[in-house]
Design a protein around this motif. Structure first.
Motif, mmCIF file in Angstrom:
data_model
loop_
_atom_site.group_PDB
_atom_site.id
_atom_site.type_symbol
_atom_site.label_atom_id
_atom_site.label_comp_id
_atom_site.label_asym_id
_atom_site.label_seq_id
_atom_site.Cartn_x
_atom_site.Cartn_y
_atom_site.Cartn_z
ATOM 1 N N GLU A 1 -3.179 -19.774 2.350
ATOM 2 C CA GLU A 1 -2.363 -18.581 2.528
ATOM 3 C C GLU A 1 -2.730 -17.503 1.507
ATOM 4 O O GLU A 1 -2.831 -16.319 1.849
ATOM 5 C CB GLU A 1 -0.877 -18.917 2.413
ATOM 6 N N LEU A 2 -2.922 -17.900 0.265
ATOM 7 C CA LEU A 2 -3.323 -16.942 -0.767
ATOM 8 C C LEU A 2 -4.674 -16.312 -0.439
ATOM 9 O O LEU A 2 -4.870 -15.102 -0.635
ATOM 10 C CB LEU A 2 -3.369 -17.612 -2.137
ATOM 11 N N GLU A 3 -5.603 -17.109 0.047
ATOM 12 C CA GLU A 3 -6.915 -16.587 0.404
ATOM 13 C C GLU A 3 -6.796 -15.578 1.548
ATOM 14 O O GLU A 3 -7.430 -14.523 1.531
ATOM 15 C CB GLU A 3 -7.860 -17.723 0.794
ATOM 16 N N LYS A 4 -5.957 -15.899 2.547
ATOM 17 C CA LYS A 4 -5.757 -14.974 3.665
ATOM 18 C C LYS A 4 -5.152 -13.662 3.181
ATOM 19 O O LYS A 4 -5.590 -12.582 3.576
ATOM 20 C CB LYS A 4 -4.848 -15.607 4.729
ATOM 21 N N GLU A 5 -4.138 -13.765 2.327
ATOM 22 C CA GLU A 5 -3.501 -12.565 1.786
ATOM 23 C C GLU A 5 -4.491 -11.735 0.973
ATOM 24 O O GLU A 5 -4.520 -10.496 1.084
ATOM 25 C CB GLU A 5 -2.294 -12.934 0.929
ATOM 26 N N ASN A 6 -5.294 -12.400 0.178
ATOM 27 C CA ASN A 6 -6.297 -11.687 -0.629
ATOM 28 C C ASN A 6 -7.318 -10.987 0.267
ATOM 29 O O ASN A 6 -7.745 -9.865 -0.016
ATOM 30 C CB ASN A 6 -6.994 -12.636 -1.595
ATOM 31 N N LYS A 7 -7.717 -11.646 1.356
ATOM 32 C CA LYS A 7 -8.663 -11.025 2.275
ATOM 33 C C LYS A 7 -8.035 -9.798 2.927
ATOM 34 O O LYS A 7 -8.678 -8.750 3.060
ATOM 35 C CB LYS A 7 -9.095 -12.023 3.353
ATOM 36 N N LYS A 8 -6.770 -9.940 3.357
ATOM 37 C CA LYS A 8 -6.089 -8.805 3.981
ATOM 38 C C LYS A 8 -5.980 -7.640 3.004
ATOM 39 O O LYS A 8 -6.238 -6.484 3.360
ATOM 40 C CB LYS A 8 -4.686 -9.203 4.454
ATOM 41 N N LYS A 9 -5.618 -7.932 1.766
ATOM 42 C CA LYS A 9 -5.501 -6.879 0.754
ATOM 43 C C LYS A 9 -6.857 -6.219 0.507
ATOM 44 O O LYS A 9 -6.957 -5.001 0.353
ATOM 45 C CB LYS A 9 -4.943 -7.436 -0.551
ATOM 46 N N ALA A 10 -7.903 -7.009 0.463
ATOM 47 C CA ALA A 10 -9.242 -6.476 0.228
ATOM 48 C C ALA A 10 -9.654 -5.574 1.392
ATOM 49 O O ALA A 10 -10.227 -4.494 1.189
ATOM 50 C CB ALA A 10 -10.239 -7.609 0.040
ATOM 51 N N GLU A 11 -9.356 -6.029 2.616
ATOM 52 C CA GLU A 11 -9.692 -5.213 3.784
ATOM 53 C C GLU A 11 -8.913 -3.893 3.770
ATOM 54 O O GLU A 11 -9.469 -2.837 4.054
ATOM 55 C CB GLU A 11 -9.397 -5.989 5.072
ATOM 56 N N GLU A 12 -7.628 -3.985 3.455
ATOM 57 C CA GLU A 12 -6.805 -2.773 3.387
ATOM 58 C C GLU A 12 -7.315 -1.830 2.297
ATOM 59 O O GLU A 12 -7.357 -0.611 2.489
ATOM 60 C CB GLU A 12 -5.338 -3.132 3.131
ATOM 61 N N ALA A 13 -7.707 -2.393 1.167
ATOM 62 C CA ALA A 13 -8.236 -1.569 0.078
ATOM 63 C C ALA A 13 -9.522 -0.878 0.517
ATOM 64 O O ALA A 13 -9.742 0.303 0.210
ATOM 65 C CB ALA A 13 -8.477 -2.431 -1.160
ATOM 66 N N GLN A 14 -10.374 -1.592 1.233
ATOM 67 C CA GLN A 14 -11.609 -0.995 1.727
ATOM 68 C C GLN A 14 -11.307 0.125 2.727
ATOM 69 O O GLN A 14 -11.932 1.190 2.698
ATOM 70 C CB GLN A 14 -12.497 -2.051 2.391
ATOM 71 N N ARG A 15 -10.335 -0.105 3.605
ATOM 72 C CA ARG A 15 -9.964 0.912 4.594
ATOM 73 C C ARG A 15 -9.442 2.171 3.900
ATOM 74 O O ARG A 15 -9.811 3.294 4.264
ATOM 75 C CB ARG A 15 -8.906 0.369 5.549
ATOM 76 N N THR A 16 -8.577 1.980 2.921
ATOM 77 C CA THR A 16 -8.021 3.149 2.219
ATOM 78 C C THR A 16 -9.115 3.889 1.458
ATOM 79 O O THR A 16 -9.116 5.118 1.408
ATOM 80 C CB THR A 16 -6.894 2.725 1.258
ATOM 81 N N GLU A 17 -10.058 3.141 0.880
ATOM 82 C CA GLU A 17 -11.170 3.787 0.178
ATOM 83 C C GLU A 17 -12.029 4.592 1.143
ATOM 84 O O GLU A 17 -12.452 5.709 0.842
ATOM 85 C CB GLU A 17 -12.021 2.740 -0.543
ATOM 86 N N GLU A 18 -12.267 4.010 2.318
ATOM 87 C CA GLU A 18 -13.068 4.723 3.319
ATOM 88 C C GLU A 18 -12.348 5.994 3.770
ATOM 89 O O GLU A 18 -12.973 7.049 3.931
ATOM 90 C CB GLU A 18 -13.347 3.801 4.512
ATOM 91 N N LYS A 19 -11.029 5.881 3.977
ATOM 92 C CA LYS A 19 -10.257 7.049 4.385
ATOM 93 C C LYS A 19 -10.293 8.116 3.293
ATOM 94 O O LYS A 19 -10.446 9.303 3.565
ATOM 95 C CB LYS A 19 -8.812 6.668 4.698
ATOM 96 N N ASN A 20 -10.125 7.669 2.042
ATOM 97 C CA ASN A 20 -10.166 8.623 0.916
ATOM 98 C C ASN A 20 -11.528 9.298 0.820
ATOM 99 O O ASN A 20 -11.628 10.502 0.563
ATOM 100 C CB ASN A 20 -9.824 7.927 -0.403
ATOM 101 N N LYS A 21 -12.596 8.539 1.025
ATOM 102 C CA LYS A 21 -13.943 9.118 0.968
ATOM 103 C C LYS A 21 -14.136 10.116 2.111
ATOM 104 O O LYS A 21 -14.726 11.171 1.928
ATOM 105 C CB LYS A 21 -15.007 8.014 1.048
ATOM 106 N N ALA A 22 -13.616 9.738 3.266
ATOM 107 C CA ALA A 22 -13.750 10.641 4.417
ATOM 108 C C ALA A 22 -12.970 11.925 4.173
ATOM 109 O O ALA A 22 -13.438 13.029 4.473
ATOM 110 C CB ALA A 22 -13.274 9.953 5.688
ATOM 111 N N LYS A 23 -11.773 11.826 3.613
ATOM 112 C CA LYS A 23 -10.949 12.999 3.326
ATOM 113 C C LYS A 23 -11.612 13.878 2.269
ATOM 114 O O LYS A 23 -11.630 15.098 2.381
ATOM 115 C CB LYS A 23 -9.558 12.592 2.851
#
Length: 119
Positions: A84-106
């Motif tokens: 469960e911790l690994e899944k949560e960490n993966k989700k957080k990492a994916e979300e962080a990558q998405r937000t970074e991509e959005k920030n870079k695009a903006k």
């Protein structure tokens, strides 16, 4: 007369050899005695059990079986928590990558829009 001397000799030899002798004291009082137990205890003494037999008895006891089951349950719970911790960490990492991509695009869009306004 020969027999008389021979019989007297045999009788005296028997009386000397069969006379009651006092036994020597095997444990005289002046000998020091050990303060500790000197009896040897080994695996061949009365009441001793083999290590393998004792191990089998302990393993077959209900308490041991219960502890084994409990240990297995704990291991399964730990494994589930880790997954469960690994899944949560993966989700957080994916979300962080998405937000970074959005920030870079903006940030890329903002200067481009600013350049268009200044021209």
């Amino acid at each position: 007369m020969k027999y008389l001397f021979f019989s007297a000799f045999v009788f005296s030899a028997l009386s000397v050899s069969c006379s009651r002798k006092e036994p020597a004291d095997l444990y005289p009082a002046d000998n020091p005695k050990a303060d500790y137990d000197t009896a040897a205890i080994d695996s061949f003494s009365n009441g001793a059990t083999s290590i393998d037999v004792v191990r089998q008895i302990r393993m077959s006891s209900k308490q041991y079986q219960d502890s084994v089951k409990e240990a297995i349950k704990l291991q399964e719970q730990e494994k589930k928590l880790k997954e469960e911790l690994e899944k949560e960490n993966k989700k957080k990492a994916e979300e962080a990558q998405r937000t970074e991509e959005k920030n870079k695009a903006k940030t890329a869009e903002i200067p481009a829009a600013g350049d268009a306004k200044t021209e």
